[in-house]
Design an enzyme around this catalytic site. Structure first.
Site, PDB file in Angstrom:
ATOM      1  N   MET A  64      -8.841   9.514  -0.364  1.00  0.00           N
ATOM      2  CA  MET A  64      -7.712   9.608  -1.722  1.00  0.00           C
ATOM      3  C   MET A  64      -8.221   8.596  -2.909  1.00  0.00           C
ATOM      4  SD  MET A  64      -4.314  10.224   0.803  1.00  0.00           S
ATOM      5  CE  MET A  64      -3.104  10.333  -0.950  1.00  0.00           C
ATOM      6  N   ASP A 111      -3.746  -2.456  -8.262  1.00  0.00           N
ATOM      7  CA  ASP A 111      -5.193  -2.550  -7.676  1.00  0.00           C
ATOM      8  C   ASP A 111      -6.104  -1.802  -7.997  1.00  0.00           C
ATOM      9  OD1 ASP A 111      -4.017  -4.236  -5.564  1.00  0.00           O
ATOM     10  OD2 ASP A 111      -3.532  -2.522  -4.188  1.00  0.00           O
ATOM     11  N   ASP A 157      -3.274   3.422   3.007  1.00  0.00           N
ATOM     12  CA  ASP A 157      -3.103   1.779   2.981  1.00  0.00           C
ATOM     13  C   ASP A 157      -3.480   1.234   4.177  1.00  0.00           C
ATOM     14  OD1 ASP A 157      -2.242   1.869   0.472  1.00  0.00           O
ATOM     15  OD2 ASP A 157      -0.007   1.547   0.816  1.00  0.00           O
ATOM     16  N   LYS A 190       7.372  -2.521   0.969  1.00  0.00           N
ATOM     17  CA  LYS A 190       7.059  -2.933  -0.267  1.00  0.00           C
ATOM     18  C   LYS A 190       7.244  -1.737  -1.318  1.00  0.00           C
ATOM     19  CE  LYS A 190       3.035  -3.776  -3.430  1.00  0.00           C
ATOM     20  NZ  LYS A 190       2.550  -2.182  -3.655  1.00  0.00           N
ATOM     21  N   ASN A 191       6.743  -0.401  -0.666  1.00  0.00           N
ATOM     22  CA  ASN A 191       6.427   0.746  -1.211  1.00  0.00           C
ATOM     23  C   ASN A 191       7.831   1.403  -1.502  1.00  0.00           C
ATOM     24  OD1 ASN A 191       3.621   0.277  -1.646  1.00  0.00           O
ATOM     25  ND2 ASN A 191       3.332   1.574  -0.230  1.00  0.00           N
ATOM     26  N   ARG A 223       2.110  -1.622 -11.439  1.00  0.00           N
ATOM     27  CA  ARG A 223       1.902  -0.395 -11.340  1.00  0.00           C
ATOM     28  C   ARG A 223       3.366   0.482 -11.061  1.00  0.00           C
ATOM     29  NH1 ARG A 223      -1.756   3.310 -11.884  1.00  0.00           N
ATOM     30  NH2 ARG A 223      -1.437   5.554 -11.191  1.00  0.00           N
TER      31      ARG A 223
END
Length: 437
Positions: free
Chosen positions: A343, A121, A321, A22-23, A97
């Protein structure tokens, strides 16, 4: 609002192949705006966030053709830049985002880029300063309408290469700045750049398009601007977050699962960190085999015998993540572990749902949780819950699949944002999961 109904307590068995990352896909899709020539991309995951971005590109008048499952061609030779200032874009862009990363390529190629304040998120503050400070250093002017919650950057005379030290190793910030810099005049040097595999993939793709980028894989990038880029063909890596999710699922349900074609060389510390929880991973070619942990798994200690702590850090550190997955997996380990989420300050707040299921977790503060494992001497209890974000959602799903009884998870749209057809894929390895409208 969609719902999953899960009958837990069953062992799973079989092979599962991770989707495209996804990223990475969100970065790569934005990069198609850098050229008027056709760009072909393979292994694009069919998930909500990615499909939203493809819709935005279509509304921007990118020519999109679906070539097969996960394969598309994109051609950005006749864009409608007025769409960027439309009410439709403000609505669509604010819900994703990842849409922030269209600004860099548009600024580099056309001298202007706009974006509504993006959503995503609710895992704590995720500021955009790194992006816009980078654009300003390249010579762009910045404006922000507080009333309309709308950002804009403009460089009518083009961008000029420069040296910059990023205030944080932001992945999307680095991606955005690099996509602008490849079409700037002169040399841009970026220090403290993100260097995770998906950012490396973006840089390699742009090099295939004709960009000049040195230092790929390091935190120091040197970019020599070029006048234009050409088309290319690119394949997205498998999703490392999904791979970690399946490792945790296998351990929690005492299942024998083989994860296919994981791209081991791009997994970094993920296998090593799961082994710290005592989980057995076997490398079989480019696959990961997790045997059934019938005798459970025991948390390791540090060399000096001190308490195990698992924390996140920018790449090549452990990805934030996966900390939610590590936390839920630790609830059935033998021993104790502290999960330290450095983070993001709100990502651990889902643990109250695990506590309701019977997990022994002490939430020390917004960043730290101590988990006391059950060692399968008692199981989690089925319950009804609501998914707050993608990673917490998959963690709750793993918990539900390991729990005795039938659980219900609402707001599964959050899970669908990051996991492709997850119910169907899990059903194929024996999971009792049903999607309800």
């Amino acid at each position: 609002m969609g719902t999953f109904k899960i009958e837990g307590g069953h062992q799973l068995k079989g092979d599962i192949q991770p989707q495209g990352a996804k990223n990475e896909a969100l970065q790569i899709l934005c990069a198609v705006l850098l050229t008027k020539e056709k760009v072909t991309i393979h292994n694009i995951p069919d998930i909500r966030d990615v499909n939203k971005l493809i819709t935005i590109l279509g509304n921007l008048r990118v020519k999109i053709e679906k070539l097969g499952k996960g394969s598309y061609s994109f051609q950005s030779d006749d864009l409608d830049l007025d769409y960027l200032e439309s009410e439709l874009f403000k609505e669509e862009g604010s819900g994703l985002r990842g849409s922030i990363m269209i600004v860099g390529p548009l600024l580099g190629r056309f001298g202007k880029g706009y974006i509504p304040r993006p959503g995503g998120d609710k895992i704590g503050r995720r500021r955009l300063d790194t992006h816009f400070e980078g654009f300003i250093k390249l010579g762009a002017t910045f404006r922000y309408s507080k009333e309309e919650r709308f950002y804009g950057v403009e460089a009518p005379n083009g961008l000029t290469g420069t040296y910059m030290l990023l205030d944080e190793a932001s992945v999307t910030g680095t991606a955005n700045i690099v996509m602008a810099a490849v079409l700037a005049n002169g040399t841009t040097t970026i220090y403290n750049a993100a260097c995770e595999p998906y950012l490396q993939q973006l840089c390699k793709m742009m090099v295939a398009m004709g960009a000049s980028i040195k230092g790929i894989g390091s935190n120091l990038l040197e970019i020599e601007g070029v006048e234009e880029l050409k088309g290319c063909e690119h394949t997205v890596l498998p999703d490392m977050i999904e791979i970690g999710s399946w490792i945790g699922l296998a351990a929690m349900t005492k299942s024998e699962i083989t994860i296919k074609k994981v791209s081991w060389e791009n997994l970094g510390q993920i296998p090593q960190v799961f082994r710290k929880l005592g989980i057995t991973l076997e490398r079989r070619g480019d696959d990961i085999h997790i045997p059934a942990h019938t005798n459970g798994y025991e948390v390791q200690s540090f060399i000096d015998g001190s308490f195990m702590t698992i924390s996140d850090a920018p790449w090549p550190g452990f990805t934030p993540d996966l900390l939610s997955i590590m936390l839920v997996t630790a609830t059935q380990a033998r021993g104790e572990v502290m999960i330290h989420q450095k983070m993001f300050e709100s990502r651990l707040f889902f643990v109250d749902k695990l506590i309701d299921m019977g997990a022994k977790i002490i939430l020390c503060d917004p960043h730290r949780a101590t988990v006391i494992g059950h060692d399968f001497k008692s199981t989690l209890k089925a319950t009804t819950m609501t998914s707050p974000d993608i990673r917490a959602g998959i963690s709750l799903l793993i918990a539900a699949l390991s729990a005795k009884g039938t659980s219900t998870i609402h707001n599964i749209e959050q899970i669908d944002r990051g996991y492709e057809n997850i119910d169907e894929r899990l059903q194929r390895i024996g999971a009792k999961i049903t999607r309800l409208d």
